[in-house]
Design a protein around this motif. Structure first.
Motif, PDB file in Angstrom:
ATOM      1  N   ASN A 178     -63.005 -61.855   9.655  1.00  0.00           N
ATOM      2  CA  ASN A 178     -64.327 -61.399  10.086  1.00  0.00           C
ATOM      3  C   ASN A 178     -65.321 -61.352   8.922  1.00  0.00           C
ATOM      4  OD1 ASN A 178     -63.541 -60.384  12.952  1.00  0.00           O
ATOM      5  ND2 ASN A 178     -62.044 -59.433  11.606  1.00  0.00           N
ATOM      6  N   PRO A 179     -65.543 -62.467   8.245  1.00  0.00           N
ATOM      7  CA  PRO A 179     -66.367 -62.433   7.031  1.00  0.00           C
ATOM      8  C   PRO A 179     -67.796 -61.922   7.261  1.00  0.00           C
ATOM      9  CG  PRO A 179     -66.020 -64.692   7.746  1.00  0.00           C
ATOM     10  CD  PRO A 179     -65.139 -63.819   8.605  1.00  0.00           C
ATOM     11  N   HIS A 180     -68.326 -62.159   8.442  1.00  0.00           N
ATOM     12  CA  HIS A 180     -69.695 -61.726   8.747  1.00  0.00           C
ATOM     13  C   HIS A 180     -69.844 -60.198   8.723  1.00  0.00           C
ATOM     14  CE1 HIS A 180     -67.434 -61.741  12.494  1.00  0.00           C
ATOM     15  NE2 HIS A 180     -68.319 -60.872  12.983  1.00  0.00           N
ATOM     16  N   LEU A 181     -68.744 -59.482   8.849  1.00  0.00           N
ATOM     17  CA  LEU A 181     -68.801 -58.028   8.841  1.00  0.00           C
ATOM     18  C   LEU A 181     -68.645 -57.432   7.432  1.00  0.00           C
ATOM     19  CD1 LEU A 181     -66.563 -57.324  11.957  1.00  0.00           C
ATOM     20  CD2 LEU A 181     -69.066 -57.322  11.829  1.00  0.00           C
ATOM     21  N   ARG A 183     -70.161 -58.771   4.351  1.00  0.00           N
ATOM     22  CA  ARG A 183     -71.078 -59.395   3.360  1.00  0.00           C
ATOM     23  C   ARG A 183     -71.795 -58.377   2.556  1.00  0.00           C
ATOM     24  NH1 ARG A 183     -73.080 -64.614   6.722  1.00  0.00           N
ATOM     25  NH2 ARG A 183     -70.995 -65.043   7.335  1.00  0.00           N
TER      26      ARG A 183
END
Length: 183
Positions: A178-181, A183
């Motif tokens: 879940n990289p978008h969470l 950053r």
């Protein structure tokens, strides 16, 4: 046509840690297919890390020291973390650090309190938990950490070192999945 495999390195030669990484990575489609390489690297911390700072540092050092020609490297470090109101003042925990060449992604396992005599030998005499468990006669193996672990011994095999190591890996993979969470 040959598939491109993701290369994952692990900073350990411990068969329990290697197998835990292999089993967990197989469950994540974004990391498959993969090749897993293991390396004997220094953790840069004491043989028996004490305190979460030292445990995390050891995991990060193992990940960083095994990074090279790979997409991700994984460091796993177990140690004694201070926990108030416990009988010994400590619990054993595993930390996973996954390194992508720029950032670390961390996860932590469940924790358990080793026997009082084991913790005392580790804290007062500088023994690692393997040595302490062997010293008091709880285990016949000086390398229980490369097998079921103390947790396996204490739970009669219901929870093993591989199980608790896998938890830490899964927790660190949350950030990669879940990289978008994060950053």
């Amino acid at each position: 046509m040959a598939e491109n495999k993701i290369i994952i390195n692990i900073g350990s030669m411990n068969p329990v840690k290697i197998e835990a990484v292999r089993e967990v990575i197989q469950q994540y489609s974004f990391l498959n297919p993969f090749n897993l390489n293991s390396f004997d690297v220094s953790s840069g911390v004491s043989k028996q890390p004490i305190g979460i700072e030292e445990i995390v540092k050891g995991a990060e050092n193992r990940a960083r020291n095994s990074f090279g020609m790979c997409s991700y490297s994984i460091g796993l470090e177990s140690g004694l973390e201070k926990v108030p109101r416990t009988k010994t003042g400590y619990m054993d925990v595993c930390v996973c650090a996954i390194y992508d060449g720029e950032r670390y992604h961390h996860g932590k396992s469940c924790a358990f309190e080793p026997p009082i005599e084991v913790v005392n030998l580790a804290i007062r005499n500088g023994m690692d938990l393997n040595q302490a468990t062997y010293q008091i006669g709880l285990s016949k193996s000086e390398k229980i950490g490369s097998a079921e672990g103390i947790i396996g011994l204490l739970t009669d095999g219901n929870v093993t070192r591989k199980d608790y190591t896998k938890q830490a890996i899964h927790m660190a993979l949350i950030q990669l999945r879940n990289p978008h969470l994060y950053r």
